[in-house]
Motif scaffolding. Structure first.
Motif, mmCIF file in Angstrom:
data_model
loop_
_atom_site.group_PDB
_atom_site.id
_atom_site.type_symbol
_atom_site.label_atom_id
_atom_site.label_comp_id
_atom_site.label_asym_id
_atom_site.label_seq_id
_atom_site.Cartn_x
_atom_site.Cartn_y
_atom_site.Cartn_z
ATOM 1 N N ALA A 259 0.839 -1.210 0.000
ATOM 2 C CA ALA A 259 0.000 0.000 0.000
ATOM 3 C C ALA A 259 0.869 1.254 0.000
ATOM 4 O O ALA A 259 0.550 2.247 -0.664
ATOM 5 C CB ALA A 259 -0.935 -0.006 1.212
ATOM 6 N N GLY A 260 1.992 1.205 0.735
ATOM 7 C CA GLY A 260 2.915 2.337 0.744
ATOM 8 C C GLY A 260 3.514 2.588 -0.632
ATOM 9 O O GLY A 260 3.672 3.738 -1.052
ATOM 10 N N LEU A 261 3.832 1.507 -1.350
ATOM 11 C CA LEU A 261 4.369 1.639 -2.709
ATOM 12 C C LEU A 261 3.311 2.174 -3.660
ATOM 13 O O LEU A 261 3.625 2.962 -4.573
ATOM 14 C CB LEU A 261 4.884 0.285 -3.205
ATOM 15 C CG LEU A 261 6.070 -0.307 -2.442
ATOM 16 C CD1 LEU A 261 6.443 -1.669 -3.010
ATOM 17 C CD2 LEU A 261 7.280 0.622 -2.497
ATOM 18 N N PHE A 262 2.066 1.749 -3.461
ATOM 19 C CA PHE A 262 0.966 2.279 -4.273
ATOM 20 C C PHE A 262 0.893 3.797 -4.125
ATOM 21 O O PHE A 262 0.701 4.525 -5.119
ATOM 22 C CB PHE A 262 -0.361 1.657 -3.847
ATOM 23 C CG PHE A 262 -0.555 0.225 -4.292
ATOM 24 C CD1 PHE A 262 0.393 -0.418 -5.066
ATOM 25 C CD2 PHE A 262 -1.698 -0.486 -3.925
ATOM 26 C CE1 PHE A 262 0.217 -1.733 -5.473
ATOM 27 C CE2 PHE A 262 -1.890 -1.795 -4.337
ATOM 28 C CZ PHE A 262 -0.925 -2.419 -5.107
ATOM 29 N N GLU A 263 1.038 4.283 -2.882
ATOM 30 C CA GLU A 263 0.956 5.718 -2.622
ATOM 31 C C GLU A 263 2.106 6.460 -3.297
ATOM 32 O O GLU A 263 1.916 7.549 -3.862
ATOM 33 C CB GLU A 263 0.972 5.983 -1.116
ATOM 34 C CG GLU A 263 -0.310 5.610 -0.398
ATOM 35 C CD GLU A 263 -1.506 6.396 -0.906
ATOM 36 O OE1 GLU A 263 -1.356 7.604 -1.206
ATOM 37 O OE2 GLU A 263 -2.595 5.811 -1.023
ATOM 38 N N LYS A 264 3.305 5.892 -3.240
ATOM 39 C CA LYS A 264 4.457 6.527 -3.881
ATOM 40 C C LYS A 264 4.262 6.613 -5.393
ATOM 41 O O LYS A 264 4.576 7.631 -6.010
ATOM 42 C CB LYS A 264 5.735 5.743 -3.569
ATOM 43 C CG LYS A 264 6.207 5.862 -2.132
ATOM 44 C CD LYS A 264 7.501 5.090 -1.915
ATOM 45 C CE LYS A 264 7.984 5.233 -0.485
ATOM 46 N NZ LYS A 264 9.246 4.484 -0.259
ATOM 47 N N LEU A 265 3.729 5.542 -5.971
ATOM 48 C CA LEU A 265 3.507 5.535 -7.412
ATOM 49 C C LEU A 265 2.400 6.514 -7.799
ATOM 50 O O LEU A 265 2.471 7.169 -8.847
ATOM 51 C CB LEU A 265 3.164 4.120 -7.879
ATOM 52 C CG LEU A 265 3.383 3.806 -9.369
ATOM 53 C CD1 LEU A 265 4.771 4.228 -9.828
ATOM 54 C CD2 LEU A 265 3.184 2.320 -9.617
ATOM 55 N N THR A 266 1.394 6.620 -6.942
ATOM 56 C CA THR A 266 0.324 7.596 -7.172
ATOM 57 C C THR A 266 0.885 9.016 -7.167
ATOM 58 O O THR A 266 0.507 9.859 -7.991
ATOM 59 C CB THR A 266 -0.773 7.463 -6.098
ATOM 60 O OG1 THR A 266 -1.360 6.152 -6.178
ATOM 61 C CG2 THR A 266 -1.862 8.505 -6.297
ATOM 62 N N SER A 267 1.804 9.278 -6.234
ATOM 63 C CA SER A 267 2.439 10.596 -6.163
ATOM 64 C C SER A 267 3.230 10.892 -7.444
ATOM 65 O O SER A 267 3.153 12.002 -7.988
ATOM 66 C CB SER A 267 3.372 10.665 -4.952
ATOM 67 O OG SER A 267 4.048 11.901 -4.896
ATOM 68 N N LEU A 268 3.969 9.903 -7.933
ATOM 69 C CA LEU A 268 4.715 10.079 -9.179
ATOM 70 C C LEU A 268 3.782 10.287 -10.372
ATOM 71 O O LEU A 268 4.159 10.907 -11.364
ATOM 72 C CB LEU A 268 5.611 8.867 -9.448
ATOM 73 C CG LEU A 268 6.958 8.806 -8.729
ATOM 74 C CD1 LEU A 268 7.699 7.532 -9.108
ATOM 75 C CD2 LEU A 268 7.816 10.013 -9.053
#
Length: 393
Positions: free
Chosen positions: A186-195
């Motif tokens: 979920a944390g990686l999903f958030e980082k990718l969403t930010s990018l």
């Protein structure tokens, strides 16, 4: 009838379900990333500023008026003056500006590569977690099934409370490990969403297969750096600019020129003509040549230093990736030689091993699977970095 329609709709959704690919994620990031949009505007602004440095100065328009004695009358005049440097300097500065524009293009390309590489590496991490989650789901399902069977045996007095508690603890541990993986993902999903410009990318949980990439020779990757690495190309362009700037500084001793047209009216008489002025740069160009030489030497040393660092990093990554590839092959041979989990299940059911032995052996093979997944993740992470210049295409 409603049930039939619902079943058909579910089948249609399954058929049309689309497994997301890494390339699709990268395309989305290209379109939505704020940093990429900002870097493009920054580059355009910098290039416009660079081009403006080689323009002619603004023409000067002057007017003078003098009151005289009544007999002599008044005197007035108009002048237009255009100053410009020695003509050869404009050509030389144009060459400098072209090199500086190449620097700005390389900087923007570096930002572009960094963003896409970050996005791709996040995809690699997500794929790794998706694979680990699939293994962990299987483990949770097996322990849950075993616990259900042992619970029935316990109700009939065939299984001890100790075995039940062991299974409860094991089930809690496997579920906790599963939840931790979900949280990391979920944390990686958030980082990718930010990018992706804070726009959610759907179906990231379907990323499962690593992108197809080939491992080339070490010499191939060392040659790629010189051809395509934006940070290195920035230094190459900067060195070129320093070279041309030195030539421009040497020409700074040439005089500036001024061409003027003057018109005056005095006592009814009209005068007009041209004037030429020369500005000798005795003081203005002092120390500029020595400063340019120092700048050139610094640019040369920086270029060599950065290239050495890049080549060293590639050699280190290449050594690690070759080792990881060999270890992946060895682990695959062991883990694919038989269905170890099923064999353990049969041994437990046949009474050949105890429940504790089963759990310990299962954990042993699970750790081996996790090691294999970690090796595959390391391999693909390093390979993605080695092949990063393909993202520039």
């Amino acid at each position: 009838m409603k049930q039939c329609i619902l079943i058909i709709a579910c089948i249609f959704n399954i058929i049309t379900a689309h497994a997301l690919t890494v390339n699709e994620v990268l395309e989305s990031v290209k379109q939505n990333n704020f940093a990429l949009k900002a870097s493009e505007q920054t580059k355009n602004s910098a290039i416009s500023s660079i081009k403006s440095t080689n323009n002619l100065s603004n023409p000067e328009v002057g007017f003078e008026y003098h009151e005289g004695a009544n007999v002599d009358g008044n005197k007035y005049g108009i002048s237009v003056t255009q100053k410009f440097e020695w003509p050869g300097l404009y050509k030389n500065r144009s060459d400098v500006n072209k090199a500086l524009i190449n620097v700005e293009n390389a900087k923007q390309l570096s930002e572009y590569l960094n963003v896409l590489l970050d996005a791709k590496q996040l995809c690699i991490q997500i794929i790794n977690l998706n694979r680990k989650l699939k293994v962990q789901e299987t483990v949770v399902a097996n322990i849950t099934k075993l616990y259900s069977e042992y619970e029935k045996g316990f109700n009939y007095g065939e299984i001890s409370i100790l075995d039940i508690n062991k299974l409860k603890i094991e089930l809690l541990n496997t579920k906790r490990a599963y939840d931790e993986l979900v949280s990391q993902r979920a944390g990686l999903f958030e980082k990718l969403t930010s990018l992706n410009g804070n726009k959610e990318i759907e179906n990231l949980s379907s990323l499962y297969d690593y992108p197809t990439q080939s491992l080339e020779s070490l010499d191939y990757y060392l040659a790629e750096v010189i051809k395509y690495d934006p940070s290195y190309l920035t230094l190459v362009a900067n060195l070129d600019a320093s070279n041309k700037n030195l030539s421009s500084a040497k020409m700074g001793w040439l005089p500036d020129l001024a061409l003027s047209y003057k018109y005056s009216n005095e006592m009814g008489s009209k005068f007009n003509g041209f004037a030429v002025g020369v500005s000798v740069p005795i003081f203005a160009n002092s120390n500029k040549v020595s400063a340019s030489k120092s700048e050139l030497i610094a640019a040369e040393l920086t270029q060599k230093d950065v290239l050495a660092e890049l080549e060293s990093a590639i050699k280190t990554d290449y050594s690690h990736i070759v080792t990881a590839k060999s270890q992946i092959h060895l682990y695959n041979n062991v883990l694919e030689s038989g269905n170890n989990e099923k064999m353990l299940q049969k041994a437990l059911e046949g009474g050949q091993i105890s429940l504790l032995d089963y759990l310990l052996e299962l954990r042993y093979f699970l750790e081996a699977q996790q090691t294999l997944l970690d090796l595959e993740f390391e391999y693909n992470t390093l390979l993605t970095d080695l092949n990063k210049y393909q993202l520039l295409n």
